[in-house]
Design an enzyme around this catalytic site. Structure first.
Site, PDB file in Angstrom:
ATOM      1  N   SER A 143       0.276  -1.057   0.217  1.00  0.00           N
ATOM      2  CA  SER A 143      -0.223   0.083   0.357  1.00  0.00           C
ATOM      3  C   SER A 143       1.079   1.178  -0.190  1.00  0.00           C
ATOM      4  O   SER A 143       1.872   1.129   0.806  1.00  0.00           O
ATOM      5  CB  SER A 143      -1.182   0.254   1.041  1.00  0.00           C
ATOM      6  OG  SER A 143      -1.304   1.003   1.338  1.00  0.00           O
ATOM      7  N   TYR A 156      -2.744  -1.127  10.794  1.00  0.00           N
ATOM      8  CA  TYR A 156      -2.069  -1.280   9.368  1.00  0.00           C
ATOM      9  C   TYR A 156      -1.463  -0.874   8.543  1.00  0.00           C
ATOM     10  O   TYR A 156      -0.530  -1.349   7.601  1.00  0.00           O
ATOM     11  CB  TYR A 156      -4.017  -0.691   8.996  1.00  0.00           C
ATOM     12  CG  TYR A 156      -3.606  -1.060   7.106  1.00  0.00           C
ATOM     13  CD1 TYR A 156      -4.011  -2.252   6.433  1.00  0.00           C
ATOM     14  CD2 TYR A 156      -3.281  -0.184   6.202  1.00  0.00           C
ATOM     15  CE1 TYR A 156      -4.172  -2.651   5.407  1.00  0.00           C
ATOM     16  CE2 TYR A 156      -3.433   0.200   4.832  1.00  0.00           C
ATOM     17  CZ  TYR A 156      -3.644  -1.139   3.748  1.00  0.00           C
ATOM     18  OH  TYR A 156      -3.497  -1.010   2.523  1.00  0.00           O
TER      19      TYR A 156
END
Length: 255
Positions: A143, A156
């Protein structure tokens, strides 16, 4: 056909980015193992699309956050398909919470799938590659948040930062086995997980203002990047992150 004769395993490929990757690899000749939390209707739909693309595969269910399951998934894939040449660690979850409110259970869930799953699935894959004589590719779906802070999603961001360093480390350690290891780091992509964002015009407008190319990404944008890194066209590429974000990483600011 850039992946003719290859077998690819894509975790979390029942929908979204994972499905797009599985189908794109099939379009280039790969037989594809569809891995999802269970052998469900979504996973079977991905397999149906793989077959429509002109190749074949199978579905294997299991919680990728469990190291024992990771080993079993690779073993079952090898039994079903004969070998695995490409591993795409796509499965991932996120849980929104203020840092002071993050629970241990939520932290464990996010790190379990995003980091533990990537670690042990890759370990099981590497052992298989070693047994069959070497040569393979690992592509992790990371990401932009392996680099970019993500307020309210600390676990995350921590998991993706860890996957970045895991990728760099394994690109060196697994090179003697002929295994290339790279990340694809998507930015904001149109997927079911972003349904709430897409329906909030104010938030969507603010996000688009941070993306130089002026649009959200499509799952196909990510799948095309994975295809490149999985193919022999990237035979001299390892230890790197390919950002697929429309320029978001270098333009983003919190409002």
């Amino acid at each position: 056909m850039r992946l003719q004769g290859k077998v690819a395993l894509v975790t979390g490929s029942g929908q979204g980015i994972g499905r797009a990757i599985a189908v794109r690899l099939a379009e280039e000749g790969a037989r594809v193992v569809v891995e999802d939390r269970s052998d469900n209707a979504a996973a079977e739909e991905t397999l149906a699309r793989i077959r429509q693309a002109g190749t074949d595969g199978c579905v294997i269910g299991g919680d990728i956050g469990d190291a024992g399951v990771d080993t079993r998934v690779i073993e079952q894939a090898v039994i079903a398909m004969g070998r695995v040449d490409v591993l795409v660690n796509n499965a991932g979850i996120e849980k929104r919470a203020e840092f002071l409110d993050v629970t241990e259970a939520d932290f464990d869930a996010v790190l379990g799938v995003n980091l533990r799953g990537t670690f042990f699935a890759t370990q099981a894959f590497a052992r298989h590659v070693q047994e069959r004589g070497g040569d393979g590719a690992v592509v992790n779906i990371s990401s932009v948040h392996e680099e970019l802070p993500f307020p309210h999603f600390a676990s995350y961001a921590a998991s993706k930062g860890a996957v970045k360093m895991l990728m760099r480390n394994l690109s060196i350690e697994l090179a003697p086995l002929g295994i290339r290891v790279n990340n694809v780091a998507p930015g904001a992509v149109q997927t079911p997980i972003n349904a709430a964002l897409l329906s909030n015009q104010q938030e969507l407008k603010a996000l688009l203002a941070n993306i130089p190319l002026g649009r959200l990404g499509h799952t196909q944008d990510v799948a095309n990047a994975v295809l490149f890194l999985a193919s022999d066209e990237a035979a001299y590429v390892t230890g790197t992150t390919l950002f697929v974000d429309g320029g978001l990483l270098w333009s983003y600011s919190e409002q």
